[in-house]
Design a protein around this motif. Structure first.
Motif, mmCIF file in Angstrom:
data_model
loop_
_atom_site.group_PDB
_atom_site.id
_atom_site.type_symbol
_atom_site.label_atom_id
_atom_site.label_comp_id
_atom_site.label_asym_id
_atom_site.label_seq_id
_atom_site.Cartn_x
_atom_site.Cartn_y
_atom_site.Cartn_z
ATOM 1 N N ALA A 130 0.843 -1.205 0.000
ATOM 2 C CA ALA A 130 0.000 0.000 0.000
ATOM 3 C C ALA A 130 0.876 1.253 0.000
ATOM 4 O O ALA A 130 0.580 2.230 -0.689
ATOM 5 C CB ALA A 130 -0.917 0.004 1.219
ATOM 6 N N LYS A 140 0.553 3.614 -3.144
ATOM 7 C CA LYS A 140 -0.017 4.938 -2.869
ATOM 8 C C LYS A 140 1.018 6.047 -2.953
ATOM 9 O O LYS A 140 0.757 7.104 -3.510
ATOM 10 C CB LYS A 140 -0.651 4.936 -1.473
ATOM 11 N N GLY A 161 2.000 9.861 -5.020
ATOM 12 C CA GLY A 161 0.623 9.528 -5.415
ATOM 13 C C GLY A 161 0.281 10.052 -6.795
ATOM 14 O O GLY A 161 -0.837 9.845 -7.274
ATOM 15 N N PHE A 209 -9.104 2.247 -1.531
ATOM 16 C CA PHE A 209 -8.761 1.086 -0.707
ATOM 17 C C PHE A 209 -10.055 0.458 -0.216
ATOM 18 O O PHE A 209 -10.892 1.134 0.381
ATOM 19 C CB PHE A 209 -7.918 1.523 0.496
ATOM 20 N N VAL A 222 -4.186 9.523 5.646
ATOM 21 C CA VAL A 222 -5.008 8.306 5.628
ATOM 22 C C VAL A 222 -6.401 8.664 6.132
ATOM 23 O O VAL A 222 -6.547 9.247 7.218
ATOM 24 C CB VAL A 222 -4.388 7.190 6.498
ATOM 25 N N ALA A 251 -4.638 8.214 1.096
ATOM 26 C CA ALA A 251 -5.204 6.861 1.067
ATOM 27 C C ALA A 251 -6.608 6.915 1.643
ATOM 28 O O ALA A 251 -6.786 7.267 2.817
ATOM 29 C CB ALA A 251 -4.327 5.903 1.878
#
Ligand code: NAP
Length: 495
Positions: A284, A288, A293, A302, A379, A399
């Protein structure tokens, strides 16, 4: 003959001019455009800003060189590509520094891109001598011998984006030159320097004049549209957004220009309950955070099984929260700036929209103080499926995590997008891994893997992520026609 303008800036070691027919020249109206360092907002260089007439001159040069380049023995074309590969590798530090300056990616990543970019030159140097391979057969009725000859499509227009300034160029130039096509390259205006440096290398390793022409411009539509409509471009190879890809397809239609389209993505990253979480979290971070990104292959949505979502999200937040956000040249930098102010604003707006719809910010969610277009790794959990970032390429270090419980539901959700470039699947059940890979509507799948790209394998998307493939054995086919030569079977003449 290569004529270098006497204003070559030795300090920066890049000729900031147009390369047309082997000559470095100013733009027809003398205009230049600034290249900015996104880590500081400062202008690092002015480069020639081509006019429509310059674009035409570049295409004329490519057309003029086409016949002799196509007739150049494959071994000679291969040797030039091989020498370019070696020079790019030898120049790794310089090319990486150029990309970090104009695009922002950390130096370590920029060096990785140089290696990746160079591999396309090596791979297609190797492919150039294996083009042969057309069929020679009898038609089923026995009446004809049929020969299928593979020939270059002709002069190509190559248009590239800013996010991988060197690799997106070599991924097109490598197969085009290997196939015997001449090209006009139009790089993105934010990142012309890497392309100019690459072009300089090609002039120094013996590429004949006019085979590779480079037109830097801030006037893309003005330059490109007449070329596409004019009939001399035989192939358009474009990498960029789906929105621009649609426009170019329309412009290519009147003259029926063959097209390859490497467009945007909206990659699902699916973590099943039985996934190895160490592998999933490591992957990840790669999928990511590669290029901040700003990659078409970036994990955008996700989907994590409810039973492991909290652990996965917590670990990912810890990893992203500890990444070093700094100018790409800084010691230990892991996350550079985004390409420009509007891109950062877009990312910030997507995060705000998700938060308004109920998302929770585990880490990040803001921009650091100071110059440059940085955005902190972020996140989000509890992301509502209607949030704008589930239907947009985030193109930033964010994310966005949703949860699922049912395998069929998550496949349907993953496929519920117009895009179909890549998907990532994490599970230790081989049957599930294969079933999900087959069900995902994408051109590429990372199975327990966060990176899929490799010059030796076909890269590309389905649905509105593109047409055609780059790299691999099929990569060169995009630049070749299959010509049929039919010879009737007749009895030999007497005597
Ligand atoms: P973009 O805005 O579509 O621009 C790509 C290139 O097209 C630039 O050189 C751009 O120059 C040019 N362009 C834009 N409008 C044009 C027009 N009307 N006529 C001719 N040329 C035109 O994309 P980007 O922002 O540079 O790059 C990011 C996008 O590329 C993302 O969507 C990403 O997913 C995609 N991408 C895809 C792949 C892949 O392999 N599938 C790889 C990398 C990136 P101007 O900026 O001057 O307009």
């Amino acid at each position: 003959m290569t004529v270098l303008d006497d204003r070559v800036d030795v300090a920066a070691d890049v000729t900031p001019l147009l390369l047309i027919g082997g000559r470095w020249v100013d733009s027809g109206d003398g205009a230049t455009m600034p290249v900015e360092n996104p880590a500081t907002g400062e202008v690092i260089r002015e480069v020639a800003d081509a006019t429509a007439a310059d674009g035409r001159a570049a295409l004329d040069a490519a057309v003029a060189a086409q016949r002799s380049w196509a007739a150049t023995p494959a071994r000679a074309r291969s040797d030039i590509l091989r020498r370019a590969y070696e020079r790019v590798i030898a120049d790794t530090d310089r090319l990486a520094a150029i990309m970090t300056a104009e695009m922002g990616k950390p130096l370590a990543e920029a060096k990785g891109e140089v290696a990746y970019a160079a591999e396309f030159l090596r791979w297609f140097a190797e492919e150039a001598v294996r083009i042969g391979g057309g069929d020679f057969t009898r038609t089923p009725d026995g009446a004809n011998r049929a020969m299928v000859v593979r020939q270059p499509v002709g002069p190509c227009l190559l248009i590239t984006p800013w996010n991988f300034p060197l690799a997106m160029g070599t991924r097109k130039i490598g197969p085009a030159l290997a196939a015997g096509c001449t090209v006009v390259l139009k790089p993105a205006p934010q990142t012309p320097l890497a392309s100019l440096a690459l072009a300089q290398i090609f002039t120094e390793v013996g590429l004949p004049d006019g085979v590779l022409n480079v037109v830097t411009t801030s006037r893309a539509q003005e330059v490109v549209e007449p070329l596409l409509r004019g009939g001399d471009v035989r192939k358009l190879s474009f990498t960029g957004s789906t929105a621009v890809g649609r426009i170019l397809l329309e412009q290519a239609a009147p003259a029926v220009v063959r097209t390859s389209m490497e467009l945007g993505g909206n990659a699902p990253f699916i973590v099943f309950a039985d996934a190895d979480l160490d592998v999933a979290v490591d992957s990840a971070v790669q999928a990511k955070m590669r290029n901040m990104g700003e990659a078409c292959t970036a994990a955008n949505r996700f989907f994590v099984h409810e039973s492991v979502a909290e652990r996965f999200a917590g670990r990912l937040a810890q990893r992203l929260g500890s990444m070093v956000v700094a100018p790409g040249t800084a010691e230990g930098a892991q996350v550079g700036p985004l390409i420009d102010g509007p891109s950062r604003e877009k990312v910030a707006n997507l995060v705000s929209d998700a938060v308004v719809r109920g998302a929770k910010v585990l880490v990040g969610g803001d921009a650091p103080e100071g110059p440059g277009y940085f955005y902190n790794p972020t996140v989000l959990t509890n992301v509502h499926p209607d949030s704008a970032l589930t239907r947009t390429e985030i193109f930033g270090p964010v994310a966005a995590i949703q949860t699922f419980t049912d395998s069929d539901d998550v496949i349907a959700a993953a496929n519920d997008t117009e895009w179909g470039l890549v998907g990532y699947v994490f599970t230790q059940d081989i049957d599930r891994a294969m079933a999900v890979s087959e069900a995902l509507e994408v051109g590429m799948v990372g199975l327990n893997a966060g990176v899929v790209s490799n010059p030796a394998t076909p890269f590309g998307g389905i649905k509105q992520s593109g047409l055609g493939r780059e790299g691999g054995r099929v990569g060169i086919d995009e630049f070749l026609e299959h010509k049929l030569v039919v010879l009737p079977v007749r009895p030999p003449r007497e005597g």
